[in-house]
Write an enzyme that holds these catalytic residues in place. Structure first.
Site, PDB file in Angstrom:
ATOM      1  N   ASP A  12      36.332  27.426  37.558  1.00 47.63           N
ATOM      2  CA  ASP A  12      35.690  27.794  38.822  1.00 47.63           C
ATOM      3  C   ASP A  12      34.663  28.911  38.587  1.00 47.63           C
ATOM      4  O   ASP A  12      34.730  29.620  37.575  1.00 47.63           O
ATOM      5  CB  ASP A  12      36.808  28.266  39.773  1.00 47.63           C
ATOM      6  CG  ASP A  12      36.302  28.822  41.071  1.00 47.63           C
ATOM      7  OD1 ASP A  12      35.316  28.279  41.613  1.00 47.63           O
ATOM      8  OD2 ASP A  12      36.897  29.805  41.562  1.00 47.63           O
ATOM      9  N   ASP A  14      33.108  31.301  41.466  1.00 48.93           N
ATOM     10  CA  ASP A  14      33.271  32.511  42.292  1.00 48.93           C
ATOM     11  C   ASP A  14      34.655  33.114  42.084  1.00 48.93           C
ATOM     12  O   ASP A  14      35.679  32.452  42.268  1.00 48.93           O
ATOM     13  CB  ASP A  14      33.084  32.170  43.777  1.00 48.93           C
ATOM     14  CG  ASP A  14      31.667  31.697  44.065  1.00 48.93           C
ATOM     15  OD1 ASP A  14      30.761  32.043  43.292  1.00 48.93           O
ATOM     16  OD2 ASP A  14      31.487  30.976  45.062  1.00 48.93           O
ATOM     17  N   ASP A 145      40.559  30.915  41.246  1.00 49.63           N
ATOM     18  CA  ASP A 145      41.198  32.037  41.943  1.00 49.63           C
ATOM     19  C   ASP A 145      41.753  31.628  43.307  1.00 49.63           C
ATOM     20  O   ASP A 145      42.503  32.383  43.925  1.00 49.63           O
ATOM     21  CB  ASP A 145      40.203  33.191  42.137  1.00 49.63           C
ATOM     22  CG  ASP A 145      39.027  32.780  42.992  1.00 49.63           C
ATOM     23  OD1 ASP A 145      38.445  31.707  42.720  1.00 49.63           O
ATOM     24  OD2 ASP A 145      38.678  33.510  43.936  1.00 49.63           O
TER      25      ASP A 145
HETATM   26 MG   LIG Z   1      36.662  30.841  43.351  1.00 50.59          MG
END
Ligand SMILES: [Mg+2]
Length: 192
Positions: A12, A14, A145
Site C-alpha cells: 500500500d 498511504d 495500514d
Molecule cells: Mg494506507
C-alpha cells in the site's frame, strides 16, 4: 492456469510508503493555525476525516478538502526506511507491486504516479496497481495500514498490518510490520 514462480507482495502507499498522516496534520495546522489538531500518536481511526469530525462542526469536511486538493499528494514525505525496504523485498526475490486506492479526485492517480517516480524511481511507476477495491487484486501478501481489507471478494492475499497508532486496537493474529522489521515479518508469514 500458470502460477507465478515468485511470491507476490503488494504494498500500500498511504501510511506505508508515503507519510499521509504527517502531511494532513501539517496542512491542517498551516491552514487553520487557531483550530485544534490531533497529535499523530493520538490518532485512533484509519480514516482521518472521521476523527477530525469529532473535534468540531465541519472539521471532517475541512480535512476531506485538504486531502482532495490538487497538489496535496506532492507534499507527502517518504516514510522512514520505505524505499530501502521496498528494494530489499525485490532483492529477496519477490514480485513486488505498489497497490493503492483511487480517490474521487481525478488528479489522484497522476499525482500518485508522479510521487512514486520522484521518490522511488520510474521502475516502480510501472509496478503500480491503482484500484478502489484491493480484494480484486491477486497476491500472496498485502502490506497495508488499513485494519481490515474489504471489497467484492474475500481477499486472496494474507494481510499484514503496517503498524500505525490508529490501527493498534486491531489484532490480526499475525505480526505487525514496520520497515525496520519487514524482511523477517514477510518471510515468516510466507512460511506459514
Ligand atoms: Mg494506507
Amino acid at each position: 492456469m500458470d502460477t507465478p514462480v515468485k511470491k507476490i507482495v503488494l504494498v500500500d502507499m498511504d501510511g506505508v510508503l508515503a507519510n499521509f498522516e504527517l502531511a494532513c496534520q501539517q496542512c491542517w495546522r498551516r491552514l487553520y493555525p487557531d483550530l485544534p489538531f490531533i497529535e499523530l500518536e493520538e490518532r485512533t481511526t484509519h480514516d482521518i476525516k472521521q476523527q477530525y469530525a469529532t473535534l468540531g462542526e465541519n472539521y471532517g469536511n475541512k480535512m476531506r478538502d485538504i486531502i482532495h486538493s490538487n497538489g496535496f499528494y506532492a507534499t507527502l514525505e517518504v516514510m522512514n526506511g520505505a524505499k530501502e525496504g521496498l528494494d530489499r523485498l525485490k532483492q529477496s526475490g519477490y514480485e513486488v507491486f505498489i497497490c493503492t486506492a483511487q480517490a474521487r479526485n481525478t488528479k489522484c492517480a497522476p499525482e500518485k504516479a508522479e510521487w512514486v517516480n520522484r521518490h522511488l524511481g520510474s521502475e516502480w511507476v510501472e509496478r503500480m496497481i491503482i484500484t478502489r477495491d484491493k480484494t480484486m487484486v491477486r497476491g500472496d501478501i498485502l502490506i497495508d495500514d488499513k485494519p481490515v481489507i474489504t471489497g467484492l471478494y474475500s481477499p486472496c492475499f494474507t494481510h499484514i498490518i503496517y503498524d500505525q497508532p490508529y490501527n493498534r486496537l486491531v489484532d490480526s493474529g499475525r505480526p505487525r510490520l514496520t520497515w525496520s522489521c519487514s524482511d523477517a515479518v514477510v518471510a515468516n508469514v510466507l512460511k506459514c
